[in-house]
Design an enzyme around this catalytic site. Structure first.
Site, mmCIF file in Angstrom:
data_model
loop_
_atom_site.group_PDB
_atom_site.id
_atom_site.type_symbol
_atom_site.label_atom_id
_atom_site.label_comp_id
_atom_site.label_asym_id
_atom_site.label_seq_id
_atom_site.Cartn_x
_atom_site.Cartn_y
_atom_site.Cartn_z
ATOM 1 N N ASP A 51 1.612 3.694 2.826
ATOM 2 C CA ASP A 51 0.587 4.325 2.317
ATOM 3 C C ASP A 51 1.964 5.697 1.374
ATOM 4 O O ASP A 51 1.374 5.798 0.623
ATOM 5 C CB ASP A 51 0.241 4.723 3.372
ATOM 6 C CG ASP A 51 -1.507 5.473 2.604
ATOM 7 O OD1 ASP A 51 -2.147 5.309 2.008
ATOM 8 O OD2 ASP A 51 -2.501 5.809 3.980
ATOM 9 N N GLU B 69 -11.294 3.535 6.915
ATOM 10 C CA GLU B 69 -10.293 4.464 6.904
ATOM 11 C C GLU B 69 -10.255 5.439 7.679
ATOM 12 O O GLU B 69 -9.848 5.107 8.783
ATOM 13 C CB GLU B 69 -9.112 5.332 5.718
ATOM 14 C CG GLU B 69 -7.635 6.263 6.351
ATOM 15 C CD GLU B 69 -7.026 6.125 5.051
ATOM 16 O OE1 GLU B 69 -7.806 6.347 4.203
ATOM 17 O OE2 GLU B 69 -6.061 6.859 5.276
ATOM 18 N N ASP C 159 2.037 9.054 -5.531
ATOM 19 C CA ASP C 159 2.237 11.109 -5.354
ATOM 20 C C ASP C 159 2.383 10.553 -4.405
ATOM 21 O O ASP C 159 2.740 12.507 -3.688
ATOM 22 C CB ASP C 159 1.036 11.559 -6.209
ATOM 23 C CG ASP C 159 0.088 10.691 -5.979
ATOM 24 O OD1 ASP C 159 0.324 9.958 -4.798
ATOM 25 O OD2 ASP C 159 -1.582 11.131 -6.058
ATOM 26 N N HIS D 67 1.365 4.979 -1.995
ATOM 27 C CA HIS D 67 0.933 5.609 -3.932
ATOM 28 C C HIS D 67 1.554 5.871 -4.107
ATOM 29 O O HIS D 67 3.287 6.969 -3.777
ATOM 30 C CB HIS D 67 -0.089 6.607 -3.042
ATOM 31 C CG HIS D 67 -1.379 5.797 -2.535
ATOM 32 N ND1 HIS D 67 -2.357 5.867 -3.040
ATOM 33 C CD2 HIS D 67 -2.092 6.035 -1.354
ATOM 34 C CE1 HIS D 67 -3.546 5.849 -2.532
ATOM 35 N NE2 HIS D 67 -2.732 5.040 -1.069
ATOM 36 N N HIS E 146 0.927 -1.235 -0.264
ATOM 37 C CA HIS E 146 0.244 0.149 0.136
ATOM 38 C C HIS E 146 0.857 1.401 -0.212
ATOM 39 O O HIS E 146 0.899 1.767 1.149
ATOM 40 C CB HIS E 146 -0.967 0.168 0.980
ATOM 41 C CG HIS E 146 -1.934 1.245 1.096
ATOM 42 N ND1 HIS E 146 -3.276 0.594 1.167
ATOM 43 C CD2 HIS E 146 -2.326 1.771 0.879
ATOM 44 C CE1 HIS E 146 -3.979 1.991 0.874
ATOM 45 N NE2 HIS E 146 -3.354 3.063 1.216
ATOM 46 N N GLY F 6 -9.554 8.167 -2.099
ATOM 47 C CA GLY F 6 -10.470 9.443 -2.198
ATOM 48 C C GLY F 6 -12.132 9.854 -0.665
ATOM 49 O O GLY F 6 -10.926 8.326 0.220
ATOM 50 N N HIS G 78 -9.556 0.843 -0.708
ATOM 51 C CA HIS G 78 -9.855 1.767 0.298
ATOM 52 C C HIS G 78 -10.831 1.781 1.167
ATOM 53 O O HIS G 78 -11.749 1.693 1.147
ATOM 54 C CB HIS G 78 -9.519 3.120 0.407
ATOM 55 C CG HIS G 78 -7.970 3.225 -0.277
ATOM 56 N ND1 HIS G 78 -7.159 3.123 -1.397
ATOM 57 C CD2 HIS G 78 -6.937 3.999 0.757
ATOM 58 C CE1 HIS G 78 -6.305 3.798 -1.550
ATOM 59 N NE2 HIS G 78 -6.030 3.930 -0.054
HETATM 60 ZN ZN LIG Z 1 -4.225 4.581 0.860
#
Ligand SMILES: [Zn+2]
Length: 335
Positions: free
Chosen positions: A274, A197, A17, A15, A13, A167, A194
């Site tokens: 993450d 969370e 960006d 990302h 997991h 998102g 996701h």
């Molecule tokens: Zn994430």
């Protein structure tokens, strides 16, 4: 720490960006002629004092501005694979939302081609195995997300190993995105979602009904034993990201964190970063924190990595070789 550093690891997991090197953004702004914002560090990363998820999500704006060219995408992937190598990460599933990389005029085809070139170059240089998870965005229309999925399907399974939904979970619940996952299932593309969370357990229920293979975070079920039993019965993996979860206030801290309890219950749970840059962390740090602050034993750390292998979308032959390497490391370092 030496033991953690030496462990062969898996990251599921992460990302793209959220993993951009700050220097790349400084260079990009300088080339653009944009003065470096005075609060630059706070624009791309947060500390434990981060007030909310909203503040956290602001940190993706500058990296995403850079990631609009083939060169930027390739460089970011190579940088990340080099980071993996220095931490003994053997395999990484990098997630990204293809639709967020079209603002500079790239097509989906060009985005995937750039990632493939970055992956091939980075894998060749580092030996770290890598595949991508494509994220649909909760605030995008179904048409947009389905168009992205059709474009991604051409790159499955070699480059794209699975898909995801990212998102704002509360404003755009998973239930309104079911059609996306029906189509992914038709195409034979596995998915992680996701879910839970930020306190929303209904999204975990929906993910289970959709036959998701994994849950991103899954914190919201920590006080819901019946839901956890269902997750366990379906063999659904749980991707925990401790530092990020503390910063976004998904969890108040280690004393309240469900890592040990999920493990004790036999849930297939693993540790992840993450967003290494945004969260100012890396995978070695997450594992070290789990031992020092979270009270995990070496045996539990090894189980977390074995779980990561189980729930990954890597080919079975690769999983077998990883398990052998992990077992060998455990035997060699046994005291
Ligand atoms: Zn994430």
């Amino acid at each position: 720490m030496e033991w953690i550093e030496g462990l062969p690891k898996i990251e599921l997991h992460c990302h793209l960006d959220g993993a951009v090197h700050p220097q790349r953004i400084r260079d990009f702004l300088a080339a653009e002629g944009t003065p470096l914002p005075q609060n630059f560090d706070a624009r791309i990363s947060v500390g434990e004092d981060c007030p909310s998820l909203t503040e956290y999500l602001r940190c993706f704006e500058l990296p995403l501005r850079w990631l609009q060219t083939t060169q930027g995408l390739q460089t970011a992937v190579c940088d990340l694979l080099r980071d993996c190598k220095t931490q003994n990460i053997r395999y990484i599933e990098i997630r990204f939302a293809p639709t967020l990389h079209l603002d500079g005029g790239l097509s989906y085809e060009q985005v995937f081609q750039a990632l493939k070139e970055g992956r091939d170059r980075g894998e060749g240089e580092t030996g770290v195995r890598c595949a991508f998870l494509v994220c649909a965005m909760r605030h995008h229309s179904m048409e947009q997300n389905l168009a992205m999925l059709e474009a991604a399907a051409k790159w499955h399974p070699d480059l794209v190993c699975g898909c995801d939904l990212a998102g704002d979970e509360n404003a755009f619940p998973t239930a309104s995105h079911q059609k996306f996952f029906y189509r992914a299932a038709e195409l034979g593309i596995p998915y992680t979602i996701h879910s839970g969370e930020t306190g929303n357990a209904a999204n975990i229920e929906t993910a289970l009904a959709l036959n998701a293979k994994r849950l991103g975070h899954g914190i919201a079920m920590k006080d819901l034993p019946a839901l956890r039993a269902q997750v366990k019965a379906q063999g659904v993996g749980v991707e925990l990201c401790p530092t990020s979860n503390f910063q976004t206030k998904a969890s108040t801290g280690w004393e309240d964190y469900p890592l040990k309890s999920y493990l004790a219950e036999g849930l297939v749970v693993c540790l992840n970063t993450d967003n290494p840059t945004v969260s100012r962390t890396n995978l070695n740090r997450e594992y070290a924190r789990a031992m020092i602050e979270g009270g995990c034993t070496k045996g539990e750390i090894l189980r977390l990595l074995d779980n990561a292998c189980t729930m990954s979308f890597a080919p079975e032959t690769w999983k077998q070789s990883y398990r052998e390497e992990l077992a060998q490391f455990a035997a060699q370092t046994e005291t």
